[in-house]
Write an enzyme that holds these catalytic residues in place. Structure first.
Site, PDB file in Angstrom:
ATOM      1  N   SER A 276       0.569  -1.127  -0.292  1.00 36.85           N
ATOM      2  CA  SER A 276       0.499  -0.232  -0.238  1.00 36.85           C
ATOM      3  C   SER A 276       0.694   0.897  -0.112  1.00 36.85           C
ATOM      4  O   SER A 276       2.067   1.633  -1.316  1.00 36.85           O
ATOM      5  CB  SER A 276      -0.711  -0.178   1.296  1.00 36.85           C
ATOM      6  OG  SER A 276      -2.119   0.951   0.769  1.00 36.85           O
ATOM      7  N   HIS A 417      -7.753  -5.408  -0.078  1.00 37.53           N
ATOM      8  CA  HIS A 417      -6.493  -5.230   0.081  1.00 37.53           C
ATOM      9  C   HIS A 417      -5.357  -5.192   1.218  1.00 37.53           C
ATOM     10  O   HIS A 417      -6.487  -5.149   2.651  1.00 37.53           O
ATOM     11  CB  HIS A 417      -6.613  -3.354   0.234  1.00 37.53           C
ATOM     12  CG  HIS A 417      -5.699  -2.008   0.666  1.00 37.53           C
ATOM     13  ND1 HIS A 417      -5.651  -2.132  -0.767  1.00 37.53           N
ATOM     14  CD2 HIS A 417      -5.450  -1.725   1.548  1.00 37.53           C
ATOM     15  CE1 HIS A 417      -3.979  -1.285  -0.026  1.00 37.53           C
ATOM     16  NE2 HIS A 417      -4.160  -0.960   0.445  1.00 37.53           N
TER      17      HIS A 417
HETATM   18  C1  GCU Z   1      -5.428   4.847   1.182  1.00 35.46           C
HETATM   19  C2  GCU Z   1      -5.160   4.809   1.114  1.00 35.46           C
HETATM   20  C3  GCU Z   1      -3.751   4.662  -0.154  1.00 35.46           C
HETATM   21  C4  GCU Z   1      -2.464   4.242   0.471  1.00 35.46           C
HETATM   22  C5  GCU Z   1      -4.014   2.890   1.832  1.00 35.46           C
HETATM   23  C6  GCU Z   1      -2.729   2.649   2.551  1.00 35.46           C
HETATM   24  O1  GCU Z   1      -6.448   3.928   1.346  1.00 35.46           O
HETATM   25  O2  GCU Z   1      -6.035   6.566  -0.058  1.00 35.46           O
HETATM   26  O3  GCU Z   1      -3.520   5.510  -1.498  1.00 35.46           O
HETATM   27  O4  GCU Z   1      -2.025   3.330  -0.396  1.00 35.46           O
HETATM   28  O5  GCU Z   1      -4.400   4.001   2.356  1.00 35.46           O
HETATM   29  O6  GCU Z   1      -1.438   3.118   2.516  1.00 35.46           O
HETATM   30  O7  GCU Z   1      -3.419   1.691   3.241  1.00 35.46           O
END
Ligand code: GCU
Length: 435
Positions: A276, A417
């Protein structure tokens, strides 16, 4: 105990001195309160034209590697100035102290904890590196290096892992309250860190808590590593200086400096990995530090592997509004204006060539735009092919739970995710090409 001094070169300093104070824009309050509706409809993706990875000279060059060197520097400079921000070039000192070593995992592993202290005239910053290597190894081993989100103690239920004293995000699963880590959080993120799988495959794992490098809050860059370099603090007048992602990436390089001193680690085979926002970070670390032998970005999305111009799921405006401290000030001029970007993320992935690259997505993680991540990796393959290496073997976004592993790898995991054991099983296969 070892001390190393690093300095800057005049050329580097001038390379990074730039830009356009006038192009720095912060998000006005009205924009922040504007309701954002993400596009998840492929037919609504705007028409876009991507900037080419190769310019004409490089495309036609007989001696591709040396032409690519020049083109790569140009691209790296543009990403630095327009997106991630430059790192300081003034001197700092590094101190590496081993604070703990013991056998673990029923004797199969060796756990080490190192205090990496970064110092400048303005102060010191300790970061704890936690390392696992196989006890049976007869020599140094290839090792994954990735930052963690909630503190080293969350990656394994091991009472010997030092608790971080830095600011942490309050979080129920991690039992963190009042921005302090607690013993109850031990092992709460262990599903993301399959230490035993790696040890059993003869591999090492190194991690550190990203908040020790720079707390992940919009604090005007007053703490963390930014505080050690007050002359290089980002501001409206200096919109090309490091945001938090560049700071975390720079921190990864300092951890690698330490790993180079550790006998159990093969420092020529360190794979930088991140999930992420930390996947965006691993990509930038791999791009800026060629000592990383390979790079893995897991569900990195917008500002990571996903093409910005698709504006699918999270967009440049949205990321800059929700996380104004991640990128440099200049990046904000592309809010709702992706077409004006001089770069796009396929070019970031190309900066990793010819070193192996793995881009991973999850089918239900539409916010991170799996198709945009796939396309980016496919397009970056052009450079690998010019190096006479195989590019990504897939022709189109594959079905969930398909992995294509090679020099340029991609997988689409079924699910949300996250980073889990299916992802890691593929990363173990991927790292084997270095062995
Ligand atoms: C949020 C953000 C993302 C990121 C994510 C994370 O969702 O919008 O860009 O990758 O956090 O780091 O968990």
């Amino acid at each position: 105990m070892k001390t190393f001094l690093r300095g800057c070169s005049a050329q580097l300093c001038t390379l990074f001195v730039v830009l356009l104070a006038t192009s720095f824009t912060t998000c006005p309050c009205s924009a922040q309160s504007e309701k954002f509706v993400a596009n998840y409809d492929e037919s609504q993706v705007p028409d876009y034209e991507l900037p080419p990875i190769l310019d004409e000279v490089t495309a036609q060059a007989d001696d591709f590697p040396s032409a690519w060197d020049a083109r790569r520097s140009q691209l790296l400079q543009t990403f630095t100035e327009q997106m991630f921000g430059s790192v300081p070039t003034s001197e700092f000192e590094l101190l590496f102290e081993k604070v703990e070593q013991a056998h673990c995992l029923a004797g199969k592993g060796i756990r080490q904890q190192w205090k990496v202290t970064i110092s400048t005239e303005s102060g010191t910053l300790p970061v704890t590196l936690l390392l696992y290597t196989p006890a049976q190894a007869t020599g140094p081993v290839p090792t994954f290096l990735g930052l963690n989100f909630h503190g080293n103690h969350t990656i394994a239920a091991d009472p010997e892992i030092l608790l971080t004293e830095s600011w942490v995000r309050d979080s129920k699963p991690q039992s963190a309250t009042n921005h302090q880590a607690s013993d109850e959080g031990r092992g709460s993120s262990s599903s993301r860190w399959p230490i035993e799988l790696l040890i059993d495959n003869g591999l090492g794992l190194a991690t550190a808590y990203y908040g020790e490098i720079d707390p992940d809050t919009d604090d005007q860059f007053e703490n963390g590593i930014h505080a050690l370099f007050p002359d290089h603090r980002p501001s409206a007048e200096a919109p090309d200086r490091w945001g938090s992602i560049a700071a975390w990436s720079w921190g990864l390089s300092r951890l690698l400096d330490c790993m180079e001193q550790i006998d159990q680690v093969d420092a020529s085979k360190v794979v930088v990995i991140g999930h992420s926002r930390l996947g965006k970070t691993s990509l930038w670390a791999g791009a800026t530090d060629p000592r990383f032998a390979a790079t893995i970005s897991n569900d990195s999305g917008c500002g990571g592997a996903a093409l910005s111009r698709r504006a699918f799921g999270e967009t440049v405006w949205r990321i800059n509004t929700s996380f104004p401290h991640w990128f440099c000030g200049n990046f904000k001029q592309y809010n709702r204006n992706e077409a004006a970007l001089p770069i796009d993320q396929h070019q970031l992935l190309a900066l990793l060539a010819p070193r192996p690259l793995y881009v991973a997505s999850a089918s239900e993680d539409q916010w991170a735009d799996p198709r945009g991540e796939f396309l980016s990796a496919k397009l970056a393959s052009e450079v690998y092919e010019r190096f006479e290496l195989p590019g990504l073997a897939l022709q189109d976004l594959p079905k969930p739970n398909t992995a294509s592993i090679g020099v340029v790898s991609y997988h689409l995991r079924e699910g949300t995710h996250n980073i889990d054991s299916w992802d890691w099983t593929n990363y173990v296969q991927f790292i084997k090409q270095l062995q």
